[in-house]
Design a protein around this motif. Structure first.
Motif, PDB file in Angstrom:
ATOM      1  N   LEU A 132       0.809  -1.219   0.000  1.00  0.00           N
ATOM      2  CA  LEU A 132       0.000   0.000   0.000  1.00  0.00           C
ATOM      3  C   LEU A 132       0.844   1.272   0.000  1.00  0.00           C
ATOM      4  CD1 LEU A 132      -2.738  -1.093   2.557  1.00  0.00           C
ATOM      5  CD2 LEU A 132      -2.909  -1.085   0.075  1.00  0.00           C
ATOM      6  N   THR A 133       2.189   1.131   0.117  1.00  0.00           N
ATOM      7  CA  THR A 133       3.030   2.327   0.123  1.00  0.00           C
ATOM      8  C   THR A 133       3.485   2.687  -1.289  1.00  0.00           C
ATOM      9  OG1 THR A 133       5.076   1.089   0.448  1.00  0.00           O
ATOM     10  CG2 THR A 133       3.905   1.787   2.434  1.00  0.00           C
ATOM     11  N   GLY A 134       2.959   1.962  -2.294  1.00  0.00           N
ATOM     12  CA  GLY A 134       3.270   2.307  -3.675  1.00  0.00           C
ATOM     13  C   GLY A 134       4.689   1.998  -4.097  1.00  0.00           C
ATOM     14  N   PRO A 135       5.197   0.789  -3.821  1.00  0.00           N
ATOM     15  CA  PRO A 135       6.563   0.465  -4.244  1.00  0.00           C
ATOM     16  C   PRO A 135       6.612   0.212  -5.748  1.00  0.00           C
ATOM     17  CG  PRO A 135       5.518  -1.478  -3.347  1.00  0.00           C
ATOM     18  CD  PRO A 135       4.531  -0.355  -3.184  1.00  0.00           C
ATOM     19  N   ASP A 136       7.815   0.211  -6.267  1.00  0.00           N
ATOM     20  CA  ASP A 136       8.047  -0.153  -7.658  1.00  0.00           C
ATOM     21  C   ASP A 136       7.629  -1.607  -7.868  1.00  0.00           C
ATOM     22  OD1 ASP A 136       9.428   0.108 -10.309  1.00  0.00           O
ATOM     23  OD2 ASP A 136      10.667  -1.480  -9.422  1.00  0.00           O
ATOM     24  N   LEU A 137       6.932  -1.886  -8.981  1.00  0.00           N
ATOM     25  CA  LEU A 137       6.396  -3.234  -9.213  1.00  0.00           C
ATOM     26  C   LEU A 137       7.492  -4.293  -9.212  1.00  0.00           C
ATOM     27  CD1 LEU A 137       4.073  -5.158  -9.907  1.00  0.00           C
ATOM     28  CD2 LEU A 137       4.396  -4.569 -12.302  1.00  0.00           C
ATOM     29  N   HIS A 138       8.611  -4.016  -9.908  1.00  0.00           N
ATOM     30  CA  HIS A 138       9.645  -5.045 -10.010  1.00  0.00           C
ATOM     31  C   HIS A 138      10.324  -5.289  -8.675  1.00  0.00           C
ATOM     32  CE1 HIS A 138       9.024  -4.050 -14.271  1.00  0.00           C
ATOM     33  NE2 HIS A 138       9.229  -5.333 -14.413  1.00  0.00           N
ATOM     34  N   THR A 139      10.567  -4.209  -7.912  1.00  0.00           N
ATOM     35  CA  THR A 139      11.151  -4.362  -6.581  1.00  0.00           C
ATOM     36  C   THR A 139      10.227  -5.194  -5.699  1.00  0.00           C
ATOM     37  OG1 THR A 139      11.927  -2.104  -6.902  1.00  0.00           O
ATOM     38  CG2 THR A 139      12.213  -3.059  -4.706  1.00  0.00           C
ATOM     39  N   ALA A 140       8.936  -4.880  -5.747  1.00  0.00           N
ATOM     40  CA  ALA A 140       7.970  -5.584  -4.900  1.00  0.00           C
ATOM     41  C   ALA A 140       7.917  -7.060  -5.254  1.00  0.00           C
ATOM     42  CB  ALA A 140       6.593  -4.946  -5.036  1.00  0.00           C
ATOM     43  N   VAL A 141       7.780  -7.353  -6.533  1.00  0.00           N
ATOM     44  CA  VAL A 141       7.676  -8.752  -6.957  1.00  0.00           C
ATOM     45  C   VAL A 141       8.948  -9.504  -6.593  1.00  0.00           C
ATOM     46  CG1 VAL A 141       7.504 -10.248  -8.979  1.00  0.00           C
ATOM     47  CG2 VAL A 141       5.949  -8.322  -8.738  1.00  0.00           C
ATOM     48  N   LEU A 142      10.094  -8.825  -6.712  1.00  0.00           N
ATOM     49  CA  LEU A 142      11.361  -9.449  -6.316  1.00  0.00           C
ATOM     50  C   LEU A 142      11.330  -9.844  -4.842  1.00  0.00           C
ATOM     51  CD1 LEU A 142      14.143 -10.042  -7.656  1.00  0.00           C
ATOM     52  CD2 LEU A 142      14.983  -7.976  -6.538  1.00  0.00           C
ATOM     53  N   HIS A 143      10.860  -8.909  -3.975  1.00  0.00           N
ATOM     54  CA  HIS A 143      10.736  -9.233  -2.549  1.00  0.00           C
ATOM     55  C   HIS A 143       9.845 -10.450  -2.333  1.00  0.00           C
ATOM     56  CE1 HIS A 143      12.354  -5.161  -1.670  1.00  0.00           C
ATOM     57  NE2 HIS A 143      12.679  -5.688  -0.520  1.00  0.00           N
TER      58      HIS A 143
END
Lengths: 192, 192, 192
Positions: A132-143
C-alpha cells in the motif's frame, strides 16, 4: 493540500484520452503521501503490486496450511498422537496408550509449522502494508519471490532434513526480505 | 450474476440523482480487473462482502483470543504452570516447585489454541484477499459462516473432548472453506 | 471531532473547486456507513489513522520477529538444540547428543514468542479492520500506543523475568486494547 490533490497533478497521471471518459480518483495512499509532501514521487495503490502480493501471499499461506496434513501423515505412519481420542487404530487399551507418545519426525514437522507461523505471518502483515506504500512493481515482486522461494526451500531443508546451514540461510533470506519491506514502510509512512 | 456486476448495474448503484452531484469512481479492484480485460465481469469491492468479512473475522479472532483465559483457568484449577514466577499461590518452596508441571488438560487447551492459530490466520489472510476479488455476497457469507461455525465446533470437540472423528471433520470443513476461497483468488487474480 | 467527520467537512474535502475538475469519491467505508444510515457521523478511511496503524503494526511485528534471533542466541549460549543437524559445534558424537536438550531459558523465550503470536496477530487483524471503520484519530493512536507499549513491557517482564503480576497485567492491558477495538468494529459494522 488542496492544490496538491488538484486536477492538474492528477490529470498528468491518470489523464483519460477523452474528457468525457470516466475519471479515476487518487487512491488512498496517493493522498496519504501527498500529505507527506512527495508530490513528484506520487505513490498510489499500484494495482499490479497488490495483485502480485495477493498471489504470493495466497501461495505461501497454502504452503503453511499444507503442514497440517503433513503432520497428520507423520502421526499416522509413526503412530504417535497427542490426544487419547486419536488413538482409535489401536486394538487393545495398552496399544492405544503406547500411541500417546512424541515422535522425532512428528516434532520436526511441528517445529517447521511453528517456524512458518513465526515467519510467514510477519511477511503477510508487512507485505500487505508495504504493497500500500506504492513500491516499484519489479522491486515488490522481487521481494515476494525471494521470500516465497526461501520459505519453500526452508520447508524442504527442515523436513528432509538437509545439512545446515541450508535451513539457517533460507530462514535468513526470508527474514531479510521482510525486514527490507519493513524499512521501506517506516521510511515512507512513519506516523507515531 | 454477470448482469449484476456489469458496468450498467454499477452505474445504477453509484449514479447520483443529479448529474452535478459528486460521482463515485469504480473502486480499486474494479480497475484491477479492467486491466485483466474482464470489463464485463466488472468486479468491485462489494462493501457488504467486506462488512461481512469484518464481522466474521472479528468474531473468530475473539474466539481465538478466548483460548488464553481458558488456558489460564485450567492452569489455575489444575495448578500446573510453566514459569516459576507464576507459582505464587504455593506456600512452601517445595509446593511451588511441584506446580511447575505439565497437565493433560492444560496441554489440550494449548494444542487447541495452536490449532486455531494454524487455521484461523490462514482463513483471515485468504478471506481478506478473497473479499477484495468481488465475490458474490451470498457465496462469500456462506464461506464465512461455514468456517466460523466449523471452528466453534472444533473448539468444543477439542476441549470437551467429543469422540473422533468430530474434531477431524470440523477441522476439514474449515480447511475446505479456506481452500475454496484460495482457489477463487488464484483463478481471479493470478499475477506471478 | 464530530464536526470534523460531519457531512459538511467531508464535502469541503471532496468538493472540487470547478465542476470540470475530477471529483474524488467518498472512500469505501464512507459508503458502507451511509448504507448503515449514519450519514451524520459519516465515517471514512481516515488516512492518518491508517498511517498510524501501519507504523505501529510494523513496529510490533518487528518486535515479534526479534524473538527468533533471541531464541537462537539462547540456544547457542545454552547449547540446547532441537535438531541434530544444529549441533555442529559439538566435537564428539556424544557431545552433540548432549546438546539435544531443552533449556529453561530457551523455553522461556519460546513461550514469550508464542504468546506474541497469540496476542499480536489478533491486534493486527482487529486493528486493521478497526482502522477502516473511521475511528477518531486520537482514540485510535491511543489504542495502538497502549497495545504496543504493553507488548514491549510484556516481553521485558517475560524474558528478565520480572516478578508477577507485571507480566499478567501487561498481557491484560494489551488484550483490553484489542477488545476495545473489536467492540467498536462490531457496533459499527455488524453484518451477519
Amino acid at each position: 493540500r488542496l492544490s496538491h490533490n488538484s486536477a492538474q497533478s492528477l490529470r498528468s497521471l491518470n489523464t483519460p484520452i477523452s474528457a468525457d471518459a470516466p475519471r479515476t480518483s487518487p487512491p488512498l495512499f496517493a493522498r496519504v503521501t501527498q500529505r507527506l509532501e512527495m508530490p513528484e514521487v506520487m505513490q498510489m495503490i499500484d494495482s499490479e503490486v497488490f495483485m502480485a502480493f495477493t498471489t504470493y501471499a495466497t501461495i505461501v499461506t497454502l504452503k503453511m496450511m499444507f503442514m497440517s496434513p503433513l503432520t497428520a501423515y507423520f502421526r499416522l505412519t509413526r503412530k504417535a498422537f497427542s490426544n487419547p481420542e486419536d488413538c482409535r487404530s489401536g486394538k487393545t487399551a495398552e496399544e492405544r496408550k503406547k500411541m500417546l507418545r512424541s515422535d522425532p519426525d512428528v516434532e520436526r514437522v511441528r517445529r517447521c509449522h511453528l517456524n512458518d507461523l513465526e515467519n510467514i505471518i510477519p511477511f503477510i502483515v508487512i507485505g500487505l502494508l508495504y504493497s500500500l506504500t506504492g513500491p516499484d512493481l519489479h522491486t515488490a515482486v522481487l521481494h515476494f519471490r525471494i521470500f516465497v522461494g526461501a520459505r519453500f526451500f526452508h520447508t524442504l531443508a527442515y523436513v528432509v532434513p538437509l545439512p545446515q546451514p541450508s535451513r539457517g540461510l533460507s530462514w535468513m533470506v526470508g527474514v531479510g526480505s521482510t525486514l527490507s519491506m519493513a524499512y521501506r514502510i517506516l521510511t515512507a509512512v512513519l506516523f507515531l
